[in-house]
Design a protein around this motif. Structure first.
Motif, PDB file in Angstrom:
ATOM      1  N   ARG A 109       0.691  -1.625   0.130  1.00 48.66           N
ATOM      2  CA  ARG A 109       0.312  -0.086  -0.148  1.00 48.66           C
ATOM      3  C   ARG A 109       0.842   1.253   0.193  1.00 48.66           C
ATOM      4  O   ARG A 109       0.336   2.227  -0.912  1.00 48.66           O
ATOM      5  CB  ARG A 109      -1.014  -0.246   1.619  1.00 48.66           C
ATOM      6  N   GLU A 110       2.153   1.655   0.559  1.00 49.74           N
ATOM      7  CA  GLU A 110       2.792   2.256   0.610  1.00 49.74           C
ATOM      8  C   GLU A 110       2.939   2.412  -0.601  1.00 49.74           C
ATOM      9  O   GLU A 110       4.228   3.755  -0.891  1.00 49.74           O
ATOM     10  CB  GLU A 110       3.521   2.570   1.666  1.00 49.74           C
ATOM     11  N   GLU A 111       3.781   1.451  -1.023  1.00 49.50           N
ATOM     12  CA  GLU A 111       4.685   1.160  -2.720  1.00 49.50           C
ATOM     13  C   GLU A 111       3.214   2.369  -3.077  1.00 49.50           C
ATOM     14  O   GLU A 111       3.215   3.083  -4.363  1.00 49.50           O
ATOM     15  CB  GLU A 111       4.710   0.535  -3.065  1.00 49.50           C
ATOM     16  N   TYR A 112       2.122   1.177  -3.172  1.00 51.67           N
ATOM     17  CA  TYR A 112       1.235   2.228  -3.787  1.00 51.67           C
ATOM     18  C   TYR A 112       0.593   3.679  -4.165  1.00 51.67           C
ATOM     19  O   TYR A 112       0.876   4.549  -5.230  1.00 51.67           O
ATOM     20  CB  TYR A 112       0.008   1.775  -3.989  1.00 51.67           C
ATOM     21  N   GLU A 113       0.938   3.639  -3.286  1.00 54.60           N
ATOM     22  CA  GLU A 113       0.659   5.477  -3.161  1.00 54.60           C
ATOM     23  C   GLU A 113       1.887   6.465  -2.951  1.00 54.60           C
ATOM     24  O   GLU A 113       1.685   7.496  -3.412  1.00 54.60           O
ATOM     25  CB  GLU A 113       0.554   5.611  -1.250  1.00 54.60           C
ATOM     26  N   SER A 114       2.368   6.082  -2.667  1.00 58.77           N
ATOM     27  CA  SER A 114       4.434   6.849  -3.493  1.00 58.77           C
ATOM     28  C   SER A 114       4.646   7.174  -4.349  1.00 58.77           C
ATOM     29  O   SER A 114       5.104   7.463  -5.408  1.00 58.77           O
ATOM     30  CB  SER A 114       5.336   5.875  -2.707  1.00 58.77           C
ATOM     31  N   MET A 115       3.899   5.426  -5.560  1.00 59.66           N
ATOM     32  CA  MET A 115       4.098   5.985  -7.035  1.00 59.66           C
ATOM     33  C   MET A 115       2.882   6.656  -7.679  1.00 59.66           C
ATOM     34  O   MET A 115       3.826   6.602  -8.940  1.00 59.66           O
ATOM     35  CB  MET A 115       4.072   4.389  -7.718  1.00 59.66           C
ATOM     36  N   ASN A 116       1.439   6.759  -7.096  1.00 58.48           N
ATOM     37  CA  ASN A 116       0.625   7.064  -7.519  1.00 58.48           C
ATOM     38  C   ASN A 116       0.123   8.813  -7.259  1.00 58.48           C
ATOM     39  O   ASN A 116       0.841   9.208  -5.864  1.00 58.48           O
ATOM     40  CB  ASN A 116      -0.794   6.855  -7.546  1.00 58.48           C
ATOM     41  N   GLN A 145     -19.070  14.226 -11.265  1.00 57.40           N
ATOM     42  CA  GLN A 145     -18.662  16.156 -10.383  1.00 57.40           C
ATOM     43  C   GLN A 145     -16.979  15.601 -10.706  1.00 57.40           C
ATOM     44  O   GLN A 145     -16.248  15.188 -11.295  1.00 57.40           O
ATOM     45  CB  GLN A 145     -18.514  16.081  -9.202  1.00 57.40           C
ATOM     46  N   LYS A 146     -15.807  17.262 -11.085  1.00 56.81           N
ATOM     47  CA  LYS A 146     -15.174  17.568 -11.780  1.00 56.81           C
ATOM     48  C   LYS A 146     -14.488  17.164 -10.453  1.00 56.81           C
ATOM     49  O   LYS A 146     -14.453  17.726  -9.389  1.00 56.81           O
ATOM     50  CB  LYS A 146     -14.773  18.844 -11.835  1.00 56.81           C
ATOM     51  N   MET A 147     -13.269  16.429 -11.049  1.00 55.35           N
ATOM     52  CA  MET A 147     -12.398  15.716  -9.269  1.00 55.35           C
ATOM     53  C   MET A 147     -11.421  16.799  -9.341  1.00 55.35           C
ATOM     54  O   MET A 147     -10.588  18.107 -10.015  1.00 55.35           O
ATOM     55  CB  MET A 147     -11.398  14.846 -10.272  1.00 55.35           C
ATOM     56  N   ASP A 148     -11.334  16.650  -8.091  1.00 51.00           N
ATOM     57  CA  ASP A 148      -9.825  17.941  -8.052  1.00 51.00           C
ATOM     58  C   ASP A 148      -8.360  16.864  -7.209  1.00 51.00           C
ATOM     59  O   ASP A 148      -8.843  15.521  -6.829  1.00 51.00           O
ATOM     60  CB  ASP A 148     -10.954  18.505  -6.458  1.00 51.00           C
ATOM     61  N   HIS A 149      -7.423  17.419  -7.351  1.00 49.65           N
ATOM     62  CA  HIS A 149      -6.113  16.643  -7.663  1.00 49.65           C
ATOM     63  C   HIS A 149      -5.994  16.112  -5.290  1.00 49.65           C
ATOM     64  O   HIS A 149      -6.313  17.431  -4.445  1.00 49.65           O
ATOM     65  CB  HIS A 149      -4.977  17.730  -7.322  1.00 49.65           C
ATOM     66  N   PHE A 150      -5.484  15.546  -5.505  1.00 50.38           N
ATOM     67  CA  PHE A 150      -5.531  14.399  -3.931  1.00 50.38           C
ATOM     68  C   PHE A 150      -4.122  14.248  -3.762  1.00 50.38           C
ATOM     69  O   PHE A 150      -3.743  13.928  -3.824  1.00 50.38           O
ATOM     70  CB  PHE A 150      -6.792  13.632  -3.799  1.00 50.38           C
ATOM     71  N   ASP A 151      -3.947  15.036  -2.203  1.00 50.79           N
ATOM     72  CA  ASP A 151      -2.631  15.091  -1.766  1.00 50.79           C
ATOM     73  C   ASP A 151      -2.782  14.355  -0.687  1.00 50.79           C
ATOM     74  O   ASP A 151      -3.121  14.009   0.534  1.00 50.79           O
ATOM     75  CB  ASP A 151      -2.432  16.911  -0.981  1.00 50.79           C
ATOM     76  N   ASN A 152      -2.235  12.968  -0.629  1.00 53.04           N
ATOM     77  CA  ASN A 152      -2.195  11.351   0.167  1.00 53.04           C
ATOM     78  C   ASN A 152      -0.622  11.761   0.781  1.00 53.04           C
ATOM     79  O   ASN A 152      -0.066  11.016   1.384  1.00 53.04           O
ATOM     80  CB  ASN A 152      -1.995  10.607  -1.055  1.00 53.04           C
ATOM     81  N   ASP A 153       0.063  12.951   0.461  1.00 51.95           N
ATOM     82  CA  ASP A 153       1.242  12.769   1.641  1.00 51.95           C
ATOM     83  C   ASP A 153       1.043  12.013   3.218  1.00 51.95           C
ATOM     84  O   ASP A 153       2.340  12.303   3.704  1.00 51.95           O
ATOM     85  CB  ASP A 153       2.290  14.813   2.127  1.00 51.95           C
ATOM     86  N   LEU A 154       0.482  13.016   3.697  1.00 51.13           N
ATOM     87  CA  LEU A 154       0.277  12.899   4.856  1.00 51.13           C
ATOM     88  C   LEU A 154      -0.305  11.132   4.722  1.00 51.13           C
ATOM     89  O   LEU A 154       0.245  10.599   5.814  1.00 51.13           O
ATOM     90  CB  LEU A 154      -1.380  13.350   5.757  1.00 51.13           C
ATOM     91  N   LEU A 155      -1.041  10.646   3.810  1.00 50.01           N
ATOM     92  CA  LEU A 155      -1.332   8.813   4.476  1.00 50.01           C
ATOM     93  C   LEU A 155       0.202   8.566   3.718  1.00 50.01           C
ATOM     94  O   LEU A 155       0.451   7.168   4.545  1.00 50.01           O
ATOM     95  CB  LEU A 155      -2.476   8.650   3.169  1.00 50.01           C
ATOM     96  N   SER A 156       0.985   8.728   2.888  1.00 49.14           N
ATOM     97  CA  SER A 156       1.457   7.901   2.536  1.00 49.14           C
ATOM     98  C   SER A 156       3.257   8.593   4.070  1.00 49.14           C
ATOM     99  O   SER A 156       3.544   7.328   4.360  1.00 49.14           O
ATOM    100  CB  SER A 156       2.498   9.041   1.584  1.00 49.14           C
ATOM    101  N   GLU A 157       3.236   9.494   4.268  1.00 50.28           N
ATOM    102  CA  GLU A 157       4.195   9.953   5.966  1.00 50.28           C
ATOM    103  C   GLU A 157       3.226   8.089   6.609  1.00 50.28           C
ATOM    104  O   GLU A 157       4.497   8.062   7.488  1.00 50.28           O
ATOM    105  CB  GLU A 157       3.343  10.767   6.358  1.00 50.28           C
ATOM    106  N   ALA A 158       2.147   8.536   6.410  1.00 46.12           N
ATOM    107  CA  ALA A 158       2.100   6.932   8.748  1.00 46.12           C
ATOM    108  C   ALA A 158       1.784   5.800   7.581  1.00 46.12           C
ATOM    109  O   ALA A 158       1.985   5.277   8.529  1.00 46.12           O
ATOM    110  CB  ALA A 158       0.291   7.976   7.937  1.00 46.12           C
ATOM    111  N   LEU A 159       1.826   5.065   6.720  1.00 45.60           N
ATOM    112  CA  LEU A 159       2.383   4.345   6.125  1.00 45.60           C
ATOM    113  C   LEU A 159       3.728   4.188   6.117  1.00 45.60           C
ATOM    114  O   LEU A 159       4.054   2.872   7.087  1.00 45.60           O
ATOM    115  CB  LEU A 159       1.476   4.386   4.553  1.00 45.60           C
TER     116      LEU A 159
END
Length: 174
Positions: A109-116, A145-159
């Motif tokens: 999951r960590e790799e998936y979050e960091s690679m995308n 609906q129009k999509m917005d960019h999602f910043d997953n840095d917090l999730l990646s760091e937690a993982l």
């Protein structure tokens, strides 16, 4: 062999076992006779726990190598009787195996979050990878609906922190 009461003194082990076998299973462990082999019927009778719950608990523990049985056949009736003993001395190996399995999942999951790079629908919360969002012209397939960019840095760091803590607990260092 390790006595159940010794193993059950550890709160983390109790919590692990409780998630695995539930309240009735824990009750069986606490009431399990200290020495000898016992049939599931004998255990149900001596502990006042439902026979199906006893069997379910024993087979669950057997699947984790925390219980084992010896099978005997009645020569007159042909019936098989299973005589059970606890093997809670295997609890450390069991915990390690399950923790390593969780570690593998978290690392993937960590790799998936960091690679995308991700996009999210502000209306319904569906999350898309960049490629998925691009293929849909950055419009949510669920609610248009129009999509917005999602910043997953917090999730990646937690993982990353979680993976590092598990590796540290397992004594694995990169």
């Amino acid at each position: 062999m390790v006595a159940p009461e010794e193993v059950l003194k550890n709160e983390a082990v109790r919590a692990y076992l409780f998630r695995m076998i539930g309240e009735e299973g824990m009750s069986l462990l606490e009431k399990f006779p200290p020495e000898g082999e016992f049939s599931d019927e004998d255990l149900a009778e001596s502990t006042s726990i439902n026979l199906n719950a006893v069997r379910h608990t024993l087979y669950t523990l057997y699947g984790k190598r925390l219980a084992e049985y010896r099978r005997i056949k009645n020569s007159e009736t042909g019936w098989l009787t299973y005589l059970w003993v606890l093997r809670l001395d295997n609890i450390d190996n069991c915990l390690t195996e399950d923790t390593e399995a969780v570690l593998e999942i978290l690392q993937a999951r960590e790799e998936y979050e960091s690679m995308n790079d991700f996009y999210i629908c502000p209306q319904c919360g569906l999350r898309y990878t960049f490629d998925e969002a691009l293929n849909r012209d950055f419009i949510c397939q669920n609610c248009d609906q129009k999509m917005d960019h999602f910043d997953n840095d917090l999730l990646s760091e937690a993982l990353r922190r979680r993976v590092d803590r598990i590796k540290e607990n397992l004594g694995k260092f990169d």
